[in-house]
Scaffold this motif. Structure first.
Motif, mmCIF file in Angstrom:
data_model
loop_
_atom_site.group_PDB
_atom_site.id
_atom_site.type_symbol
_atom_site.label_atom_id
_atom_site.label_comp_id
_atom_site.label_asym_id
_atom_site.label_seq_id
_atom_site.Cartn_x
_atom_site.Cartn_y
_atom_site.Cartn_z
ATOM 1 N N ALA A 46 18.014 -9.278 28.815
ATOM 2 C CA ALA A 46 18.461 -8.059 28.131
ATOM 3 C C ALA A 46 19.349 -7.216 29.036
ATOM 4 O O ALA A 46 20.370 -6.676 28.608
ATOM 5 C CB ALA A 46 17.257 -7.246 27.664
ATOM 6 N N GLY A 95 21.763 -10.721 24.952
ATOM 7 C CA GLY A 95 20.790 -10.280 23.966
ATOM 8 C C GLY A 95 20.210 -11.405 23.143
ATOM 9 O O GLY A 95 19.031 -11.374 22.774
ATOM 10 N N ALA A 144 17.429 -13.041 25.086
ATOM 11 C CA ALA A 144 16.328 -12.082 25.206
ATOM 12 C C ALA A 144 15.508 -12.045 23.914
ATOM 13 O O ALA A 144 14.267 -12.052 23.948
ATOM 14 C CB ALA A 144 16.865 -10.696 25.534
ATOM 15 N N SER A 171 13.095 -3.667 26.324
ATOM 16 C CA SER A 171 14.042 -4.779 26.484
ATOM 17 C C SER A 171 14.590 -5.241 25.141
ATOM 18 O O SER A 171 15.780 -5.560 25.022
ATOM 19 C CB SER A 171 13.360 -5.953 27.200
ATOM 20 O OG SER A 171 12.983 -5.597 28.509
ATOM 21 N N ALA A 200 18.475 -5.317 23.987
ATOM 22 C CA ALA A 200 19.147 -6.506 23.436
ATOM 23 C C ALA A 200 19.826 -6.168 22.110
ATOM 24 O O ALA A 200 20.963 -6.582 21.860
ATOM 25 C CB ALA A 200 18.139 -7.634 23.247
#
Length: 632
Positions: free
Chosen positions: A238, A243, A246, A267, A271
């Motif tokens: 992230a 993203g 993540a 996180s 993302a």
């Protein structure tokens, strides 16, 4: 039995008289229990009074009592009293055990008195793993990373093996990949690779160096049974704007039966922010509600809504936050400025000065951005010139770039050059590219050539410089110069990044590239686009071919403009969404003037709210106008 007790008391009295300090007194002195009682109640004044009484009577407590007294000093942030306890313990030649000296070292570390901690550490006749780890952790925490690494070497030479806490601390201080791989090898040798905190620190360390595959390798070495490690690997991707990965890891974490905590959700929101996934961010918001007053989470939520262009949601979050720190205020100011609400951003800054925390480096950056995108030259100069005197903030490279952008938009190219030469830091590629972009907007060929040369001195392969210079020549119909720039690009292997736009529909990302025909609904999109072009042309719209940067005929120029990626994305959004739903598009390149005009007219015709996010800012199109006020 009574006779035995009496003899013991007499023996104790005789021993007390013969020694200034004794182990017997250490354990039987009644003051010890009184001292402990005050310490447990965190009553520092009475504890210190008891200590004074003990000193007058020549009585000492035991290591446990002193340890609790030191904790009491820490709880009250009482540096003076802590030093008094230190002097008392070492008086009359007493040599305390390593455990107690470690507690004193830790006290100085917690008081941010590293020099005193180091002096005491150096005098220790015997150091154990706790002693070394305390100092390594202290230097790592204050970012004196070389010193932390040096102490690890001395620790190993001293024959002390690091434990999981030592490795966790020193990994935070590791700045070189070669050192990190050696540490990783050492962790494997002592069998600590399965420790949750060591694995988490290893993942963080590899991530900090951009070695995401290595971080993923550490994560996948064994099945983890702890959410700490999951959070570390999700945060790693992230934070590096990957993203997609993540979010995939987050889904795997949930399938593995782990619940999301504050760290996980922070996180996930980051993302969603990097991908502009507003709908997914709203789903994450539901899970945030159970941590209602968590400041870090609320700040992440605020940032997500700002960067996804949903200012109504951002304002709702900001207004209901029970507590706001400088990050909250700065995020909201920058979000308003980037979304075209510069006046609101500056009004909010005025409120912050009255009732909020002291502005920081980032706050002023948001304020200057607001001035830049509203054309407020005088206000921008005021904030820039006064930031040091008013808030103690030295202008950084980003502040200079904001001011240069402000001057460039206002056409004050000479002032831009003067400011560049006044900069306290060396101008970088971004600095010169800001000047070059201003030259494009105001068609100053001579200054543009100068700026382009400065960029190529710093980076011969900077794509942006060549593209901007080519654009400037194209706008002036100097096609031979355009050809020369492009020939240089080919020789140096430089390729212009194609314009691309993305839109999220039904939780899927749809990408469009200029002239691309790969989308499954491209025929329907083109038919609808042609209808809009015909309708707009009948109402007086004329494609602005100044934004076609090739030597093409007029008909070909209009065809190229018609198929810009944002136009395709807008039409696809209209086809896919009901009228009341906002169409949100993000793109990799700055929006061109023709597409900007097209979006305004279509938004008015269709009674739509269209948001386009480019690398610089957000454009909110509604009722035939844009939030940027056509000043971008």
């Amino acid at each position: 039995m009574k006779g035995v007790q009496r003899r013991l008391v007499l023996l104790g009295t005789a021993w007390s008289r013969s020694c200034s300090y004794s182990a017997f007194q250490h354990y039987v002195a009644p003051e010890t229990s009184l001292l402990l009682s005050h310490c447990y109640n965190r009553d520092l004044p009475r504890a210190m009074q008891t200590l004074d009484t003990m000193e007058r009577r020549g009585v000492w407590a035991d290591a446990i009592a002193y340890s609790e007294l030191i904790k009491c000093c820490l709880a009250h942030k009482a540096v003076k009293e802590g030093k008094h306890v230190h002097n008392h313990i070492f008086s009359n030649g007493y040599q305390p055990k390593t455990f107690l000296v470690n507690t004193l070292v830790n006290m100085y570390v917690k008081f941010n008195l590293l020099e005193e901690a180091q002096i005491l550490f150096d005098k220790m006749p015997e150091r154990n793993v706790v002693s070394w780890t305390t100092m390594i952790s202290a230097y790592s925490y204050v970012k004196l990373n070389d010193r932390a690494m040096e102490l690890l070497v001395f620790m190993l030479r001293d024959g002390i093996l690091p434990n999981m806490y030592t490795f966790s601390s020193v990994l935070r201080a590791c700045e070189r990949l070669s050192d990190l791989t050696q540490l990783h090898s050492g962790i494997l040798k002592v069998g600590l690779e399965s420790d949750v905190f060591v694995r988490s620190a290893l993942i963080d360390a590899y991530s900090k160096m951009g070695e995401l595959l290595e971080a993923l390798g550490v994560f996948r070495e064994m099945v983890t049974g702890d959410s700490v490690v999951w959070n570390s690997i999700i945060a790693a991707f992230a934070q590096h704007t990957d993203g997609d990965e993540a979010l995939c890891l987050y889904k795997s974490m949930r399938r593995a039966g782990f619940l999301a905590d504050q760290s996980t959700l922070t996180s996930v929101l980051r993302a969603c922010t990097s991908l502009s996934l507003l709908e997914l961010g709203r789903q994450a918001h539901v899970h945030v509600l159970k941590f209602d007053q968590d400041l870090i989470l609320n700040n992440a939520l605020l940032d997500m809504y700002c960067k996804c262009g949903s200012m109504e949601d951002a304002k709702f979050i900001f207004n209901r936050m029970a507590g706001k720190d400088v990050i909250s205020w700065s995020t909201m100011i920058a979000g308003l400025a980037q979304n075209g609400y510069s006046t609101e951003a500056l009004n909010l800054f005025d409120s912050m000065k009255v009732s909020g925390p002291r502005p920081n480096y980032i706050t002023i950056l948001g304020v200057l951005f607001a001035c830049s995108h509203a054309g407020l030259v005088n206000e921008g100069w005021y904030y820039f010139r006064s930031m040091k005197n008013l808030y103690g903030i030295d202008p950084g490279r980003e502040h200079y770039c904001c001011m240069l952008d402000l001057l460039g938009r206002a056409g004050k190219l000479d002032e831009m050059v003067t400011l560049i030469h006044e900069m306290t830091c060396e101008p970088d590629v971004v600095t010169w590219r800001t000047l070059l972009d201003a030259c494009r907007a105001h068609r100053n060929l001579d200054l543009a050539t100068y700026a382009a040369k400065e960029i190529t001195k710093l980076d011969q392969h900077d794509t942006g410089a060549y593209v901007l210079l080519s654009n400037i020549y194209a706008n002036s119909k100097r096609w031979d110069d355009v050809a020369e720039v492009r020939r240089t690009m080919r020789e140096r292997g430089i390729r212009k990044e194609p314009g691309c736009s993305w839109i999220e529909v039904n939780n899927q990302i749809h990408a469009f590239i200029v002239g691309d025909k790969s989308h499954p609904q491209i025929d329907e999109i083109n038919r609808k686009l042609n209808q809009y072009i015909r309708w707009l042309t009948d109402t007086g719209y004329v494609p602005d071919t100044n934004f076609v940067l090739q030597d093409l005929g007029e008909e070909q120029s209009e065809y190229s403009l018609r198929h810009h990626s944002e136009k395709l994305a807008i039409v696809f959004g209209i086809i896919s969404f009901p009228r009341e739903k906002t169409i949100r598009i993000w793109k990799n390149l700055k929006i061109c003037g023709d597409c900007h005009m097209f979006a305004k007219l279509v938004a008015k015709q269709e009674q739509r709210h269209i948001v386009i996010r480019d690398p610089i800012r957000y454009h909110h199109f509604q009722d035939g106008v844009c939030s940027c006020g056509d000043y971008w």
